[in-house]
Design a protein around this motif. Sequence first.
Motif, PDB file in Angstrom:
ATOM      1  N   GLU A 150       0.858  -1.201   0.000  1.00  0.00           N
ATOM      2  CA  GLU A 150       0.000   0.000   0.000  1.00  0.00           C
ATOM      3  C   GLU A 150       0.885   1.239   0.000  1.00  0.00           C
ATOM      4  N   GLY A 151       0.588   2.204  -0.857  1.00  0.00           N
ATOM      5  CA  GLY A 151       1.390   3.434  -0.904  1.00  0.00           C
ATOM      6  C   GLY A 151       2.633   3.302  -1.777  1.00  0.00           C
ATOM      7  N   GLY A 152       2.845   2.099  -2.320  1.00  0.00           N
ATOM      8  CA  GLY A 152       4.018   1.882  -3.179  1.00  0.00           C
ATOM      9  C   GLY A 152       3.871   2.615  -4.516  1.00  0.00           C
ATOM     10  N   ASP A 153       4.986   2.691  -5.258  1.00  0.00           N
ATOM     11  CA  ASP A 153       4.893   3.390  -6.547  1.00  0.00           C
ATOM     12  C   ASP A 153       5.694   2.678  -7.631  1.00  0.00           C
ATOM     13  N   CYS A 154       5.478   3.094  -8.866  1.00  0.00           N
ATOM     14  CA  CYS A 154       6.214   2.457  -9.963  1.00  0.00           C
ATOM     15  C   CYS A 154       6.716   3.496 -10.958  1.00  0.00           C
ATOM     16  N   LEU A 155       7.826   3.157 -11.599  1.00  0.00           N
ATOM     17  CA  LEU A 155       8.395   3.966 -12.686  1.00  0.00           C
ATOM     18  C   LEU A 155       8.728   2.983 -13.811  1.00  0.00           C
ATOM     19  N   LEU A 156       8.040   3.133 -14.923  1.00  0.00           N
ATOM     20  CA  LEU A 156       8.139   2.129 -15.992  1.00  0.00           C
ATOM     21  C   LEU A 156       8.457   2.817 -17.309  1.00  0.00           C
ATOM     22  N   MET A 157       9.432   2.302 -18.017  1.00  0.00           N
ATOM     23  CA  MET A 157       9.783   2.900 -19.310  1.00  0.00           C
ATOM     24  C   MET A 157       9.806   1.786 -20.361  1.00  0.00           C
ATOM     25  N   PHE A 158       9.120   2.011 -21.458  1.00  0.00           N
ATOM     26  CA  PHE A 158       9.085   0.988 -22.507  1.00  0.00           C
ATOM     27  C   PHE A 158       8.822   1.644 -23.857  1.00  0.00           C
ATOM     28  N   ILE A 159       8.957   0.854 -24.915  1.00  0.00           N
ATOM     29  CA  ILE A 159       8.868   1.430 -26.264  1.00  0.00           C
ATOM     30  C   ILE A 159       7.413   1.685 -26.653  1.00  0.00           C
ATOM     31  N   GLY A 160       7.186   2.863 -27.222  1.00  0.00           N
ATOM     32  CA  GLY A 160       5.887   3.179 -27.808  1.00  0.00           C
ATOM     33  C   GLY A 160       5.969   2.894 -29.303  1.00  0.00           C
ATOM     34  N   HIS A 161       6.471   3.884 -30.057  1.00  0.00           N
ATOM     35  CA  HIS A 161       6.599   3.726 -31.507  1.00  0.00           C
ATOM     36  C   HIS A 161       8.070   3.559 -31.882  1.00  0.00           C
ATOM     37  N   MET A 162       8.359   2.560 -32.691  1.00  0.00           N
ATOM     38  CA  MET A 162       9.754   2.300 -33.101  1.00  0.00           C
ATOM     39  C   MET A 162       9.756   1.845 -34.556  1.00  0.00           C
ATOM     40  N   PRO A 163      10.358   2.621 -35.467  1.00  0.00           N
ATOM     41  CA  PRO A 163      10.324   2.260 -36.891  1.00  0.00           C
ATOM     42  C   PRO A 163      10.918   0.877 -37.192  1.00  0.00           C
TER      43      PRO A 163
END
Length: 273
Positions: free
Chosen positions: A133-146
């Motif tokens: 409870e109260g935890g958090d996340c930081l997520l990075m991933f590909i959206g558009h990639m030719p």
Amino acid sequence: MNDAELYQSSNALQKRDACQCLEEFAATIKWKNSGDRIIDIGCGDGSVTTNILKKYLPHNYKEIVGCDISEEMVRFANEKHSNFDTKFIVLDIEGKLPEALRRSFDHAVSFYTLHWIKHQESAFSNIYDLLSEGGDCLLMFIGHMPVYDVYRLLARTKRWRYWLKDVDRYVSPYHDSQEPEKEIKRMMEKIGFTNVDVKSKHSSYVYDSIEAVKKAVKAVNPFKIPKEMYHIFMEDYVNILRDMRFIEPVNNNTDGSVHVRFSYSLLVVSAKK
Ligand SMILES: C[S@@+](CC[C@H](N)C(=O)[O-])C[C@H]1O[C@@H](n2cnc3c(N)ncnc32)[C@H](O)[C@@H]1O
């Protein structure tokens, strides 16, 4: 995608982007500053977890757990990077979450992984369940990639149709989205996340030779191309890069050297439980 040794030597782009993401967003993470427990989802060879992520953690964090679906990656990461506060475990973030891991972490991070996941809602629900409870996340991933368009073009050719028949399995679920930010925010709020912030960030990366591109592509290639055909596959791949004008001559092209420029968008997500 299971070759940790190769990935470790060809992931300069992923490392650069993880650094930039943490540089910009680590300060938004609500550290407890004592006894933080962190999970890194899709840790790969473990080098981003230990050499990059650790620099941004409070000095008195309790533990980091890196997880990955690939047993080979996890074995390599444990051999190279585990110690008293850092370990690596096999976990499919899209699968059934072991009971023992529920609510076990104050922070979840993930770099360059969630675009591999087809059932986005299952993965994001699991991330929610991993958090206390109260935890958090930081997520990075590909959206558009030719690069995905290169795969799709190859998949239409007679030579590669069979080997790339499941091409869309490996294309980011957001590659064709008009408004991925809204899609992700809606999904996460439905799961129960609060303070959801989704940003799309444009980026580019320049490889200084065709060889460097070939190595980077091989390190994340998901297709089971027979060994004896792989060099032809790469030749066809590079020809499409040339047609798409990703390859630029340098030094007035006097010595034949080239740069290869990839422009793409990353999705950076932060949220709270
Ligand atoms: C490109 S690597 C990123 C590694 C590391 N995070 C980095 O930034 O260098 C993506 C990793 O995600 C892992 N992966 C793919 N699908 C996964 C899943 N369903 N659950 C957990 N890990 C997964 C792959 O095995 C791979 O090691």
